[in-house]
Design a protein around this motif. Sequence first.
Motif, mmCIF file in Angstrom:
data_model
loop_
_atom_site.group_PDB
_atom_site.id
_atom_site.type_symbol
_atom_site.label_atom_id
_atom_site.label_comp_id
_atom_site.label_asym_id
_atom_site.label_seq_id
_atom_site.Cartn_x
_atom_site.Cartn_y
_atom_site.Cartn_z
ATOM 1 N N ASN A 126 26.806 36.730 -48.746
ATOM 2 C CA ASN A 126 25.726 35.987 -48.100
ATOM 3 C C ASN A 126 26.059 35.599 -46.661
ATOM 4 O O ASN A 126 25.336 34.810 -46.056
ATOM 5 C CB ASN A 126 25.407 34.725 -48.907
ATOM 6 N N ILE A 127 27.146 36.107 -46.125
ATOM 7 C CA ILE A 127 27.518 35.886 -44.717
ATOM 8 C C ILE A 127 27.846 37.245 -44.108
ATOM 9 O O ILE A 127 28.723 37.965 -44.602
ATOM 10 C CB ILE A 127 28.717 34.935 -44.573
ATOM 11 N N VAL A 128 27.150 37.594 -43.053
ATOM 12 C CA VAL A 128 27.380 38.853 -42.343
ATOM 13 C C VAL A 128 27.873 38.505 -40.947
ATOM 14 O O VAL A 128 27.247 37.709 -40.237
ATOM 15 C CB VAL A 128 26.092 39.698 -42.263
ATOM 16 N N GLU A 129 28.974 39.105 -40.542
ATOM 17 C CA GLU A 129 29.554 38.824 -39.232
ATOM 18 C C GLU A 129 29.653 40.119 -38.440
ATOM 19 O O GLU A 129 30.045 41.163 -38.974
ATOM 20 C CB GLU A 129 30.938 38.183 -39.374
ATOM 21 N N TRP A 130 29.295 40.017 -37.169
ATOM 22 C CA TRP A 130 29.354 41.190 -36.290
ATOM 23 C C TRP A 130 30.210 40.855 -35.069
ATOM 24 O O TRP A 130 29.792 40.113 -34.197
ATOM 25 C CB TRP A 130 27.956 41.606 -35.837
ATOM 26 N N PRO A 131 31.414 41.426 -34.996
ATOM 27 C CA PRO A 131 32.178 41.339 -33.731
ATOM 28 C C PRO A 131 31.756 42.482 -32.826
ATOM 29 O O PRO A 131 31.476 43.581 -33.300
ATOM 30 C CB PRO A 131 33.632 41.484 -34.185
ATOM 31 N N ARG A 132 31.702 42.223 -31.545
ATOM 32 C CA ARG A 132 31.228 43.254 -30.626
ATOM 33 C C ARG A 132 32.170 44.449 -30.623
ATOM 34 O O ARG A 132 33.383 44.298 -30.618
ATOM 35 C CB ARG A 132 31.105 42.703 -29.207
ATOM 36 N N ALA A 133 31.591 45.624 -30.618
ATOM 37 C CA ALA A 133 32.371 46.857 -30.664
ATOM 38 C C ALA A 133 32.988 47.135 -29.314
ATOM 39 O O ALA A 133 32.424 46.844 -28.272
ATOM 40 C CB ALA A 133 31.483 48.011 -31.078
ATOM 41 N N THR A 134 34.170 47.730 -29.344
ATOM 42 C CA THR A 134 34.844 48.123 -28.111
ATOM 43 C C THR A 134 35.164 49.616 -28.078
ATOM 44 O O THR A 134 35.477 50.159 -27.032
ATOM 45 C CB THR A 134 36.163 47.338 -27.953
ATOM 46 N N GLY A 135 35.091 50.281 -29.216
ATOM 47 C CA GLY A 135 35.418 51.703 -29.272
ATOM 48 C C GLY A 135 34.194 52.578 -29.182
ATOM 49 O O GLY A 135 33.056 52.119 -29.147
ATOM 50 N N HIS A 136 34.426 53.890 -29.169
ATOM 51 C CA HIS A 136 33.334 54.853 -29.062
ATOM 52 C C HIS A 136 32.628 55.073 -30.406
ATOM 53 O O HIS A 136 31.556 55.646 -30.437
ATOM 54 C CB HIS A 136 33.869 56.188 -28.546
ATOM 55 N N HIS A 137 33.237 54.625 -31.490
ATOM 56 C CA HIS A 137 32.651 54.873 -32.802
ATOM 57 C C HIS A 137 31.541 53.880 -33.136
ATOM 58 O O HIS A 137 30.837 54.058 -34.110
ATOM 59 C CB HIS A 137 33.744 54.810 -33.883
ATOM 60 N N ASN A 138 31.406 52.853 -32.351
ATOM 61 C CA ASN A 138 30.382 51.838 -32.608
ATOM 62 C C ASN A 138 29.632 51.583 -31.299
ATOM 63 O O ASN A 138 29.951 50.656 -30.566
ATOM 64 C CB ASN A 138 31.028 50.554 -33.123
ATOM 65 N N PRO A 139 28.658 52.403 -30.943
ATOM 66 C CA PRO A 139 27.989 52.297 -29.643
ATOM 67 C C PRO A 139 27.113 51.051 -29.563
ATOM 68 O O PRO A 139 26.806 50.422 -30.573
ATOM 69 C CB PRO A 139 27.150 53.577 -29.582
ATOM 70 N N PRO A 140 26.677 50.676 -28.356
ATOM 71 C CA PRO A 140 25.766 49.537 -28.205
ATOM 72 C C PRO A 140 24.476 49.752 -28.986
ATOM 73 O O PRO A 140 23.991 50.876 -29.133
ATOM 74 C CB PRO A 140 25.513 49.494 -26.698
ATOM 75 N N LEU A 141 23.910 48.650 -29.465
ATOM 76 C CA LEU A 141 22.731 48.707 -30.333
ATOM 77 C C LEU A 141 21.582 47.931 -29.731
ATOM 78 O O LEU A 141 21.777 46.950 -29.015
ATOM 79 C CB LEU A 141 23.069 48.134 -31.720
ATOM 80 N N ASP A 142 20.357 48.370 -30.044
ATOM 81 C CA ASP A 142 19.155 47.642 -29.637
ATOM 82 C C ASP A 142 18.853 46.477 -30.570
ATOM 83 O O ASP A 142 18.087 45.584 -30.213
ATOM 84 C CB ASP A 142 17.945 48.580 -29.610
ATOM 85 N N GLY A 143 19.420 46.486 -31.766
ATOM 86 C CA GLY A 143 19.158 45.423 -32.724
ATOM 87 C C GLY A 143 20.004 45.600 -33.971
ATOM 88 O O GLY A 143 20.774 46.564 -34.104
ATOM 89 N N PHE A 144 19.872 44.656 -34.894
ATOM 90 C CA PHE A 144 20.638 44.660 -36.136
ATOM 91 C C PHE A 144 19.673 44.558 -37.311
ATOM 92 O O PHE A 144 18.641 43.879 -37.231
ATOM 93 C CB PHE A 144 21.619 43.486 -36.179
#
Length: 388
Positions: A126-144
Amino acid sequence: MYQSLLEMERKLDWTITRKRMEIQDTLSRNPSTTRTLRIFVSHTVSGQSWQAGTESDNLTHSETGENIPAWQLKIEGRLLEARIILTFLQLPQRGKDKGPPRKFSTFIKRMMVEFDRDTNVYPENNIVEWPRATGHHNPPLDGFTVRRTGDVPTHIRIVMYLDHYPEQYRLNPDLSSVLGIKEESLLGVVQALWNYIKIQGLQDKADRRLVRSDERLRAIFGVETIPFQKLPEYVKRLLSPPDPILLHYSFDPSLPVVEPERPTAWDVEIKMEDAALKNRMGVMLHTNKETSVTLAKMDEEIALLAQSLHNSHLKRTFLQSFADDPAKFIQTWLESQSRDLESVLGAGASEGLTLRQEELRRSEFFRLPWVEEAVSVQEGLRLASKGM
């Protein structure tokens, strides 16, 4: 008048150079601005009892083989346009210069989404955490998007830490009351403190490198004097990470939706690099080729006009001195010409003579073609004087 123009030009060049250096210093620190980030939160449901026979229900049956109530939460965002700045930058040219918009996730350092529901019934996370990505495998996102099963009313708490530029800090309450700011960058806090010191006259009169604490600063820093170069060190002790953005969102997936619900929106301020101002200042520092050619031509014209004025001044002085005293002018002019001739022939002062003494000592000098004529003239003058 020309000298006044030269003086004004020197002042103008000095001012332009100083402003250019200030702009270069500002560019080295990257100018920042405050923009508005609009955050949208919405949800969709599937497999609910009121959706029996709908397309989404059939989709759930086809994928899972059973009708499982579920819902999904969407968190999106975009940066609002700065209309005043865009107007100043000429809107018609904006389309070709505008780069791709930043993704929503690039504005966030860290985000947590908490679901307030019974863990006995819904034991999944019931808790979702998102640390900002720094690598190429997790590109920037428009939303979650977060998907969960369930058909009970749910309250959602979103904790969001924004990525400000420059880094923002929360001030100690006592320092905040003195400076009148709650959150600011380290540089901004030091500048505000320095303004307070100058207004209160706390800089030591004998040693300008020391700051004398007044009653308020003494209670905050606990010292009588502060070296000027240590102000950032003292300020850092009173700074802490800023408070996160808190968003609350509630919905009941078991209730039928007559019309499509619009997403709930929040506007938050975020500090970021001012790319538009940086581009404008860059243009001021680096003039284009056409402007440089035009300035070069104008400099050449000014140089020619200045030389023409100088020549006209010399001519006027020459003629004016001849008009005032012709005899003295002729005498001075002959003396000047004699000195110039001596300079050309390489001779020094020769008591009015215009020939070099070394040449007079040589016999070859008296065998030149003009010598015979000169002797004839001289002898004729001598005989004539005797006859008289």
